[in-house]
Structures are given as structure tokens and as C-alpha cells.
Scaffold this motif. Structure first.
Motif, PDB file in Angstrom:
ATOM      1  N   GLN A 184      40.356  79.230  58.868  1.00  0.00           N
ATOM      2  CA  GLN A 184      39.858  77.287  59.260  1.00  0.00           C
ATOM      3  C   GLN A 184      40.373  77.469  60.849  1.00  0.00           C
ATOM      4  N   ARG A 185      39.623  76.450  61.008  1.00  0.00           N
ATOM      5  CA  ARG A 185      38.964  76.042  62.453  1.00  0.00           C
ATOM      6  C   ARG A 185      41.022  76.158  63.201  1.00  0.00           C
ATOM      7  N   ILE A 186      41.115  76.831  64.031  1.00  0.00           N
ATOM      8  CA  ILE A 186      42.382  75.865  64.464  1.00  0.00           C
ATOM      9  C   ILE A 186      42.415  75.199  65.528  1.00  0.00           C
ATOM     10  N   LYS A 187      42.641  74.343  66.378  1.00  0.00           N
ATOM     11  CA  LYS A 187      42.694  74.010  67.882  1.00  0.00           C
ATOM     12  C   LYS A 187      44.310  74.098  68.331  1.00  0.00           C
ATOM     13  N   VAL A 188      44.126  74.729  69.975  1.00  0.00           N
ATOM     14  CA  VAL A 188      45.581  74.622  70.225  1.00  0.00           C
ATOM     15  C   VAL A 188      45.202  73.780  71.757  1.00  0.00           C
ATOM     16  N   THR A 189      46.581  73.071  72.260  1.00  0.00           N
ATOM     17  CA  THR A 189      46.732  72.580  73.809  1.00  0.00           C
ATOM     18  C   THR A 189      47.861  73.489  73.670  1.00  0.00           C
ATOM     19  N   GLU A 190      48.029  73.646  75.437  1.00  0.00           N
ATOM     20  CA  GLU A 190      48.547  73.781  75.833  1.00  0.00           C
ATOM     21  C   GLU A 190      48.545  74.135  77.182  1.00  0.00           C
ATOM     22  N   VAL A 191      49.788  74.029  78.627  1.00  0.00           N
ATOM     23  CA  VAL A 191      49.909  74.658  79.368  1.00  0.00           C
ATOM     24  C   VAL A 191      50.234  75.184  80.258  1.00  0.00           C
ATOM     25  N   ILE A 192      48.668  75.657  81.174  1.00  0.00           N
ATOM     26  CA  ILE A 192      48.404  76.526  81.414  1.00  0.00           C
ATOM     27  C   ILE A 192      49.750  76.456  82.973  1.00  0.00           C
ATOM     28  N   ALA A 193      50.969  77.424  83.515  1.00  0.00           N
ATOM     29  CA  ALA A 193      51.626  76.830  84.157  1.00  0.00           C
ATOM     30  C   ALA A 193      51.220  78.091  85.897  1.00  0.00           C
ATOM     31  N   ASP A 194      51.535  77.138  86.196  1.00  0.00           N
ATOM     32  CA  ASP A 194      50.910  77.587  88.046  1.00  0.00           C
ATOM     33  C   ASP A 194      51.947  77.918  89.107  1.00  0.00           C
ATOM     34  N   ARG A 199      42.256  74.913  73.270  1.00  0.00           N
ATOM     35  CA  ARG A 199      40.925  76.148  72.945  1.00  0.00           C
ATOM     36  C   ARG A 199      41.198  76.408  71.222  1.00  0.00           C
ATOM     37  N   SER A 200      40.353  76.722  70.418  1.00  0.00           N
ATOM     38  CA  SER A 200      39.962  76.962  69.545  1.00  0.00           C
ATOM     39  C   SER A 200      40.086  78.264  69.050  1.00  0.00           C
ATOM     40  N   PHE A 201      40.219  78.814  67.785  1.00  0.00           N
ATOM     41  CA  PHE A 201      39.983  80.372  66.969  1.00  0.00           C
ATOM     42  C   PHE A 201      40.050  80.072  65.584  1.00  0.00           C
TER      43      PHE A 201
END
Length: 144
Positions: free
Chosen positions: A87-97, A79-81
Motif C-alpha cells: 500500500q502507498r503510505i503518505k506522511v506529512t512531517e515538519v523538518i526542523a531547522d 513524502r510517500s512510501f
């Protein structure tokens, strides 16, 4: 297919929050060892951000602490915000099931002498070395 399975130790305590509609969300970082050593012979780790929602989030916040071992099963999400400086920040994360708690709750989690085997006793005495007497177990105690 988007599937991620990680086993590692929590790098920090989970942070539990609630959305404005009352949905629980938790964030934590899991340190996952790499399967090889660097040129100095040291093992390196990757620090992966994990997000869990609802009841799983509350369970993680209640039972996980820094240093505890956990297995995370989920999906990778990017996702990015825009931050406060624009500044545009990009974040990669694990969404836990699913998150499995692999450390026993009673564990002190000291770095030295970390024991991941909950069945290992501190004394070397054999718990089954009785004097040959039969063990009294009722049929109600048997799982089958």
C-alpha cells in the motif's frame, strides 16, 4: 514560502537513529494545543511528527523527553512510501531547522503542578529581601 513554527509538549521520547553513512536523525511527536475548545468545552491538540538531522538531532535526543515543552521552527514536508502490504503510505512531517528547549532540565515533568516558570520558587520567601546590605558584584561579572 514553506515555514512552520510550533510550540507544544513532546508526546513521546525522541527516537535517535543513524543513517548507514553515520548521519544522526531523530523523530519525535509534539502535541500542539488548538486555540479553541470543542463542544464539550475541552481543549484539543494536534500531534505533529517532527524530524531533525545531524547535531540538532543529537541535541534533541539528549535534552528532550516526553512532556517537555519545546518550540520547533522548520518546514513542512510530505513524502510517500510503499509498506510491506504494497500500500502507498503518505506522511506529512515538519523538518526542523531549529528546536528551542523551553522546559528547564531540572523539571520533574509531572502532569499535576506543571511549572513552566524556572524562576518561580517553591517558597514564597523574597530572595532579594536582604537586610539592606549592598550586593558585592565585581566588574568582571557584568555583561556590559
Amino acid at each position: 514560502m514553506n515555514r512552520v513554527v510550533l510550540i507544544g509538549n513532546l508526546a513521546r521520547d525522541p527516537e535517535l537513529r543513524y543513517t548507514s553513512s553515520g548521519v544522526a536523525v531523530v523523530n519525535f511527536t509534539i502535541a500542539v494545543n488548538r486555540p479553541f475548545s470543542n463542544q464539550q468545552g475541552e481543549r484539543e491538540a494536534d500531534f505533529v511528527n517532527v524530524v531533525a538531522w545531524r547535531q540538532l538531532a543529537e541535541n534533541c535526543a539528549n535534552y528532550l523527553k516526553k512532556g517537555r515543552k519545546a518550540a520547533v521552527d522548520g518546514r513542512l514536508q510530505t513524502r510517500s512510501f510503499e509498506n510491506q502490504e504494497g500500500q502507498r503510505i503518505k506522511v506529512t512531517e515538519v523538518i526542523a531547522d531549529n528546536v528551542e528547549f523551553l522546559s528547564p532540565r531540572s523539571e520533574s515533568n509531572t502532569q499535576a503542578g506543571y511549572n513552566n516558570n524556572p524562576f518561580e520558587q517553591s517558597s514564597s520567601k523574597d530572595p532579594f529581601a536582604d537586610d539592606g546590605k549592598p550586593i558585592d558584584i565585581s566588574d568582571d561579572d557584568l555583561p556590559f
